[in-house]
Design an enzyme around this catalytic site. Structure first.
Site, PDB file in Angstrom:
ATOM      1  N   GLU A  25       6.419  58.291  -0.545  1.00  0.00           N
ATOM      2  CA  GLU A  25       6.435  59.752  -0.519  1.00  0.00           C
ATOM      3  C   GLU A  25       5.669  60.339  -1.712  1.00  0.00           C
ATOM      4  OE1 GLU A  25      10.412  60.890   1.941  1.00  0.00           O
ATOM      5  OE2 GLU A  25      10.757  60.327  -0.151  1.00  0.00           O
TER       6      GLU A  25
ATOM      7  N   GLU B 190      10.559  57.000   8.395  1.00  0.00           N
ATOM      8  CA  GLU B 190      11.945  57.390   8.138  1.00  0.00           C
ATOM      9  C   GLU B 190      12.345  58.441   9.164  1.00  0.00           C
ATOM     10  OE1 GLU B 190      12.949  58.554   4.174  1.00  0.00           O
ATOM     11  OE2 GLU B 190      11.927  56.834   3.242  1.00  0.00           O
TER      12      GLU B 190
END
Length: 644
Positions: free
Chosen positions: A181, A262
């Site tokens: 991320e 995710e």
């Protein structure tokens, strides 16, 4: 009727010629089409004896892949000292990543590895070792040589273990994530994600013989700011709106596969919140749309597990790091398809149904394993205790400083500083006039208890509102009235707690020290100097060496103390320790820090105690209670969540 092949039989028949390919708009593995049905399970959040059980349950649901992060801060707890399962740290039983991945292959699962170096994961400091903070010029998550020298050393220890486990060499690992991320660090005018850093990480993979697919994952709205899209497959992290997320990824990489790296099955808890759950029908709908898109999916989490020890992270919702930090609970149940204790939930059945519906490559699945039996052991009495003065007398190290310093800066653990636990600042020979005030300059990181001659002077925690008062991180330069009596030749002890470091946000929000370090400490208007500083880490060897316990008394004064009870077990079974009659602190089982409790805050009221942490015979349960103890330890056969 022909028996179905196993996953590996299907994808390796005729020999292995290639790995996972993303060079077209669908995945292939060894030149055969594959949709990835993956689930996140973190080996470091599940006791090793339970790995196989959890992996088999994943495979039985139809999953073909397991995904895991790698926590740098556990694998290199001290600079240059590694633990991959036999390193002698308190967590070594959780850290044998090679065996975990081999077990996944034995259970007919492929594997995705996300080694960081930053992992987020609601894990302490996002998996970064706190000893990195000791170097003032170091810029985390960047190509700065001061940071990359440590990353390179760690990756050069970790990645060779992974090389032989690659799919193309006969192992289970089909892909590796680069960073994590990284697009979320983008802060225009302050910090721009460092593309050279990503390239240096890529080169570390290559130099260590990694040839499998490399990818990044991010919020799709970040575009390509946190990736090298010419080298890495971009994947998306989200809870809902799969079409929007996948369309954004397609704009960046139009001719490559789409994947939710995710897909958030639930959510995690902070202290003081209500226990987070996700509506099952909404979950079903979004998963159905992901698979219909069509896209591959990794369930985050498929099994949440537990933030054992002091390893929970924290987050920021607003404001500054000092005031806005919210600490995660020990339970990482996540409302996932498999519960913290490995039990099936309704989401598990939904996953199984939808994978069966969409999977175009049927392979042999195992029957669903039985769930582990749970037991509510009979309550046991607290039989002995140590006062805080007696605890402090047994601390192995003490240092003198003119002013208090952060725990990370202590010259301990092979000069790696203190990462976890508590730190004690002690001053002796004080004369304290009546109606004096103690002032702690700056913010406490994260809590502090004030003792004078062993007596608790700061307030008892009664509820969430107390977090806005003295002794907690939200208050800047808080003051405490020390009573209306003069005290001569007094001993002052300030017991500060690291409740968990922030694990997500902008780069500046990772530079977080713990303890008392932001300003001077005053008695009335006079700066107090010359302190004894003592780390209280609760390492297993130290806790198990404690002697001279006192018989438990019917009345105990409020304040930090150690309490011990003994549990006799003939056949260890999973249980939950019910801490509702206690206040705040930590529970230690046979020397291992099980986790934190804060019953006055909630939502977590029990601590999951897996059977592998118990032994046949006598088991020591030690509680470090900050304020008001109970005289017994209670057990439950189910977890309890509620917010007072």
């Amino acid at each position: 009727m022909t028996e179905l092949p196993t996953l590996y039989q299907h994808y390796t028949a005729g020999g292995i010629h290639s790995g996972l390919s993303a060079s077209q708009n669908y995945f292939t593995l060894n030149d055969k089409n594959i949709t990835l049905y993956s689930g996140a399970m973190h080996y470091f959040r599940v006791p090793k004896p339970y790995w196989r059980d959890r992996l088999r349950k994943m495979r039985a649901a139809g999953l073909n892949t397991v995904e895991t992060y790698v926590p740098w801060n556990l694998h290199e707890p001290e600079i240059g000292n590694y633990d991959f399962g036999q390193g002698g740290s308190d967590f070594d039983e959780f850290l044998d990543i090679v065996t975990f991945l081999k077990t996944a292959q034995e259970e007919d699962l492929l594997a995705i590895v996300r080694p960081g170096p930053y992992i987020c994961s609601e894990w302490e400091l996002g998996g970064l070792p706190s000893w990195l903070l000791r170097e003032s010029e170091l810029l985390l998550r960047s190509s700065a040589p001061s940071f990359m020298k440590h990353v390179s050393r760690f990756f050069n220890a970790l990645l060779p273990l992974m090389t032989a486990l690659q799919f193309t060499l006969g192992g289970p690992v089909i892909a590796f994530q680069v960073e994590n991320e990284y697009g979320s660090t983008n802060q225009p005018g302050v910090f721009t994600p460092d593309k050279e850093y990503l390239e240096q990480l890529r080169q570390l993979f290559i130099k260590n013989g990694i040839t499998e697919l490399l990818f990044t994952s991010d919020g799709a709205g970040n575009g390509d700011v946190g990736t090298l899209k010419e080298h890495f497959l971009m994947t998306a992290n989200f809870a809902r709106d799969p079409e929007w997320n996948f369309d954004r990824i397609k704009e960046q990489q139009p001719n490559q596969p789409t994947m939710a790296m995710e897909f958030w099955t639930g959510w995690f808890d902070h202290w003081t919140e209500h226990h987070n759950t996700r509506d099952n029908n909404e979950f079903y709908d979004v998963l159905d749309r992901i698979l219909r898109y069509p896209a591959s999916v990794n369930f985050y989490m498929f099994l949440g597990g537990t933030n054992f020890g002091f390893l929970n992270g924290a987050n920021l919702d607003w404001g500054t790091l000092n005031e806005a930090i919210k600490h995660d609970t020990t339970s990482y149940d996540y409302d996932a398809p498999l519960s913290e204790a490995g039990d099936y939930t309704q989401k598990y059945d939904m996953v199984k149904e939808l994978i069966s519906k969409y999977d175009q490559v049927p392979t042999k699945l195992p029957p669903q394993p039985e769930i582990q039996k749970k037991i509510a052991y009979a309550s046991i009495p607290v039989t002995s205790h140590l006062s805080f003065a007696e605890v402090a007398d047994r601390l192995p190290e003490s240092f003198t400083y003119n002013k208090p310093i952060a725990m990370e800066m202590l010259p301990i653990n092979n000069n790696s500083g203190q990462s976890f636990g508590y730190i004690v600042y002690k001053k002796t020979g004080l004369n304290i006039p009546a109606n004096s005030y103690l002032k702690i300059g700056g913010h406490v990181c994260d809590t502090v208890m004030v003792l004078i001659n062993g007596k608790l002077m700061s307030g008892i925690l009664y509820g969430a509102w107390d977090l806005d008062g003295f002794g907690y991180w939200r208050v800047d330069s808080g003051s405490l009235h020390l009573g209306d009596q003069e005290i001569t030749n007094a001993t002052l002890e300030l017991v500060a707690e690291n409740w968990g470091r922030n694990n997500f946000g902008y780069i500046e929000q990772f530079n977080q020290f713990k303890g008392l370090w932001q300003g001077d400490i005053y008695l009335n208007d006079e700066v107090l100097e010359n302190w004894y500083v003592m780390p209280l880490e609760f390492k297993k060897k130290w806790t198990n060496s404690l002697r001279g316990w006192n018989p438990m008394q019917s009345e105990t004064a409020p304040g930090p103390s150690l309490y011990k009870a003994t549990l006799l077990v003939l056949e260890p079974l999973d249980t939950f320790i019910d801490m509702q009659e206690w206040n705040k602190g930590i529970v230690i089982v046979n020397g291992f820090v099980l986790g934190r409790y804060a019953s006055k805050l909630g939502p977590q009221q029990t601590l999951y105690l897996p059977a592998p942490l118990l032994k046949s015979g006598l088991n020591d349960i030690v509680v470090f209670e900050h304020f008001t103890p109970s005289n017994k330890i209670l057990f439950s056969d189910t977890p309890i969540f509620h917010t007072p």
